[in-house]
Enzyme design. Sequence first.
Site, PDB file in Angstrom:
ATOM      1  N   GLU A 137       0.831  -1.203   0.000  1.00 32.86           N
ATOM      2  CA  GLU A 137       0.000   0.000   0.000  1.00 32.86           C
ATOM      3  C   GLU A 137       0.872   1.263   0.000  1.00 32.86           C
ATOM      4  O   GLU A 137       1.863   1.345   0.731  1.00 32.86           O
ATOM      5  CB  GLU A 137      -0.876  -0.031   1.256  1.00 32.86           C
ATOM      6  CG  GLU A 137      -1.763   1.175   1.474  1.00 32.86           C
ATOM      7  CD  GLU A 137      -2.549   1.088   2.771  1.00 32.86           C
ATOM      8  OE1 GLU A 137      -3.514   1.848   2.923  1.00 32.86           O
ATOM      9  OE2 GLU A 137      -2.184   0.257   3.644  1.00 32.86           O
ATOM     10  N   LYS A 159      -9.495   2.490  -2.245  1.00 32.18           N
ATOM     11  CA  LYS A 159      -9.699   1.874  -0.933  1.00 32.18           C
ATOM     12  C   LYS A 159     -11.044   2.295  -0.343  1.00 32.18           C
ATOM     13  O   LYS A 159     -11.378   3.482  -0.297  1.00 32.18           O
ATOM     14  CB  LYS A 159      -8.549   2.275   0.002  1.00 32.18           C
ATOM     15  CG  LYS A 159      -8.549   1.582   1.359  1.00 32.18           C
ATOM     16  CD  LYS A 159      -7.293   1.972   2.146  1.00 32.18           C
ATOM     17  CE  LYS A 159      -7.214   1.282   3.501  1.00 32.18           C
ATOM     18  NZ  LYS A 159      -5.986   1.652   4.234  1.00 32.18           N
ATOM     19  N   CYS A 211      -5.459  -3.111   2.319  1.00 31.44           N
ATOM     20  CA  CYS A 211      -5.265  -3.138   3.779  1.00 31.44           C
ATOM     21  C   CYS A 211      -6.571  -3.313   4.558  1.00 31.44           C
ATOM     22  O   CYS A 211      -7.122  -4.398   4.611  1.00 31.44           O
ATOM     23  CB  CYS A 211      -4.516  -1.873   4.213  1.00 31.44           C
ATOM     24  SG  CYS A 211      -3.621  -2.073   5.781  1.00 31.44           S
TER      25      CYS A 211
END
Length: 541
Positions: A42, A110, A146
Amino acid sequence: MRVVIAQRNFHVGDIEGNSQRVIAACEEARRLLGADLVIFPELCLTGYPPEDLLLRPSLNTRIEEALGHIASAVSVPLVLGYPAVRNGRRYNVAGLLRPGELRPQQEYFKQCLPNYRVFDEKRYFHTGDQPMLIEVGGLQIGLTVCEDIWHTGPAAAARDAGAQLLININASPFRRDKHDERVEQVSARARETNLPVIYCNLVGGQDELVFDGGSFAVNADGSVAVQGGFFSEALVPVDVQAAVQGVELQGEQLSVPDQLDSVYQALVLATRDYIEKNGFRGALLGLSGGIDSALTLMVAVDALGADRVNAVMMPFRYTSEMSLEDAARQAKNLGVGYQVLEIESAVDAFMDILREPFSGLPADATEENLQARCRGVLLMALSNKTGQLVLTTGNKSEVAVGYSTLYGDMAGGFDVLKDVPKTWVYRLSEYRNQKAGTDIIPRRVIERPPSAELAPDQKDQDSLPDYDLLDTVLELYVEQDYSAEAVIRAGYDRDTVYRIVRMVDRNEYKRRQSPTGPRVTRRAFGKDRRYPITNGWRPGD
């Protein structure tokens, strides 16, 4: 198809350097491992966490240039993380970049932005709301970033869109037992979606955060199929094979370090990266003959090598012969630079200057603190002259209750043990001796009662509760957010509990002026625990 996880150590803010790291890893993965797809952590182009660097006006332009440069230099498709402004909004992105493209043609934004503990992503990013599938080698792959994998929604949306495999890129910081929690969460998503998951994590130290790597992959039943290494860079191959239903992952499974090993490795990595990335020539510290400075010295040597570490013993009239002997013995054992600088004349000079203003006032902790401050002045002077970083040696127990001297033993640039409770200092010292097969930290240093040696026959336990009790109460109050009354209900003496929590509360001002140090517990002082210095909160609440 072979997917290679590029577990790499990126430098926050160094976009050009990080681009070169991506290119080098891609070519190595292609040439040596036959990669069909390489995946990176990330926000790898900025490093993690970039914090307010994300607000710099030129950042987006630099990122776009870096993406074009990478695409022109690689010969294999890659998935990597970066920030991007799209339609006036900034997102945390996982993008598929193919050789020769000017920029990624497919980008995933995300969806789950962490905004707790050490995370502050809602300050910088907008949330995505759509799945993204990429096609590589005829396989439909769902991208996630994540925190997405800690929630059911993003993985389920990718499955519903037709994903056959999930990739999750991460910058997941270390703390004790964190890897077990990661595997538990990723395995749960795999079972829920009936899809295998490849988990790529960052490695390296960044101020108080440590990223331990430990990248892995699980099959659709949640079982671990591939386990990469920890606390070092690695290229981890994951073979994706057709199975009766869907696809199956295969690869090597390396061992997972236990708690003591992982905490010690985290301290070493954090210390090395803080010194290296900030351009210091080495490290120096005051070696007192006590266990905290002994363990700090050991970590520094493991991080940098003995030739880049110097230890200074600064005795005063209260320093015992035992301390002098043990400090010299450890310095010799480790082969570090070592010198003895007497502080008697310096303390006397300050006391002479202060004779008139102190006239008629009784001696107290002021005179003790003056000794520590003389030592701090000498260490900082040596740091200025040599370009070596001063490592302070306060442990979490001392930092919590303020058992330290502002501008004295707190003077320095990095506190290796800042998040290590005193009881763990002993455990880690024993661990390191066992690993060495000898008492490289002298046995007497571990076994003697701890003392600041700022007064005759002084012992830590004269001022503090027993460390076993203190650390237990601190874990409940600081790490688990128990109130004082809740700690008492858990079975601890009322007067002792209130004494401890009052010391914690009133020393916030000291902690704000203390050096940063690596986070290894569930809740550390710094990014993780931020209390107002001036407040009227009642400790019993």
